[in-house]
Design a protein around this motif. Sequence first.
Motif, PDB file in Angstrom:
ATOM      1  N   GLY A  59       0.840  -1.142  -0.021  1.00 20.73           N
ATOM      2  CA  GLY A  59      -0.053   0.105  -0.048  1.00 20.73           C
ATOM      3  C   GLY A  59       0.757   1.318  -0.102  1.00 20.73           C
ATOM      4  N   PHE A  60       2.214   0.979   0.370  1.00 15.66           N
ATOM      5  CA  PHE A  60       2.901   2.232   0.147  1.00 15.66           C
ATOM      6  C   PHE A  60       4.205   2.231  -0.896  1.00 15.66           C
ATOM      7  CE2 PHE A  60       1.094   2.407   4.545  1.00 15.66           C
ATOM      8  CZ  PHE A  60       0.921   3.642   4.685  1.00 15.66           C
ATOM      9  N   GLY A  80       8.367  -1.195  -3.899  1.00 13.30           N
ATOM     10  CA  GLY A  80       7.038  -1.318  -3.368  1.00 13.30           C
ATOM     11  C   GLY A  80       5.628  -1.018  -3.922  1.00 13.30           C
ATOM     12  N   LEU A  81       5.923  -0.720  -5.335  1.00 16.40           N
ATOM     13  CA  LEU A  81       4.848  -0.199  -6.238  1.00 16.40           C
ATOM     14  C   LEU A  81       3.834  -1.289  -6.616  1.00 16.40           C
ATOM     15  CD1 LEU A  81       6.899   1.924  -8.722  1.00 16.40           C
ATOM     16  CD2 LEU A  81       5.408   2.780  -6.570  1.00 16.40           C
ATOM     17  N   GLY A  82       4.088  -2.606  -6.574  1.00 17.82           N
ATOM     18  CA  GLY A  82       3.180  -3.614  -7.061  1.00 17.82           C
ATOM     19  C   GLY A  82       2.811  -3.659  -8.529  1.00 17.82           C
ATOM     20  N   LYS A 126       0.139  12.147  -7.045  1.00 18.42           N
ATOM     21  CA  LYS A 126      -1.046  12.504  -8.036  1.00 18.42           C
ATOM     22  C   LYS A 126      -1.247  11.008  -8.888  1.00 18.42           C
ATOM     23  CE  LYS A 126       0.510  17.243  -9.223  1.00 18.42           C
ATOM     24  NZ  LYS A 126       1.146  18.157 -10.130  1.00 18.42           N
ATOM     25  N   ALA A 127      -0.283  10.219  -8.892  1.00 20.82           N
ATOM     26  CA  ALA A 127      -0.721   8.735  -9.815  1.00 20.82           C
ATOM     27  C   ALA A 127      -1.428   8.228  -8.926  1.00 20.82           C
ATOM     28  CB  ALA A 127       0.500   8.244 -10.198  1.00 20.82           C
ATOM     29  N   GLY A 128      -1.807   8.362  -7.793  1.00 18.17           N
ATOM     30  CA  GLY A 128      -2.599   7.569  -6.736  1.00 18.17           C
ATOM     31  C   GLY A 128      -1.935   6.646  -5.843  1.00 18.17           C
ATOM     32  N   PHE A 129      -0.506   6.768  -5.835  1.00 22.01           N
ATOM     33  CA  PHE A 129       0.190   6.104  -4.757  1.00 22.01           C
ATOM     34  C   PHE A 129       0.329   6.712  -3.318  1.00 22.01           C
ATOM     35  CE2 PHE A 129       1.825   4.501  -8.790  1.00 22.01           C
ATOM     36  CZ  PHE A 129       1.608   3.257  -8.547  1.00 22.01           C
TER      37      PHE A 129
END
Length: 136
Positions: A59-60, A80-82, A126-129
């Motif tokens: 989630g982070f 940790g982007l997944g 801004k990309a939602g992360f």
Amino acid sequence: MKNNLSSLRDLASAFGKAPVDPDTAVPSTSATSDDSLVYSTDSGRINQQQEKTVTPSDGFAKVRRETKGRKGKGVVVISGLGLDNKALKELAKKLKKTCGSGGSVVDETIEVQGDKREVIQQVLEKAGFKVKLTGG
């Protein structure tokens, strides 16, 4: 159980294996063959089909600055982007263009040259992360 094992069929049935009919047998070079096969005199080197798995994100997105192994030059490492490899490359391209610097995708991390943590944090948010700055 037979005491006299006169054929391979008898031996296979003694060990509880189903006997193989030569008419319906699958050739050894097919994709369903033994995965430990490395080389065959029939077709040469066998390239294994390895599945790339993406480590799920917690989630982070972790953003940190590293200099180790880079002769003192600092890079920002995002982990940790997944995301899969294609999405990572697209995001890395966007980050490099925004920061005006170089970088690359290594395994499941993005490396951007220079110390632009704040800019990278803004772009990722801004990309939602959700972004977590780690390290000093």
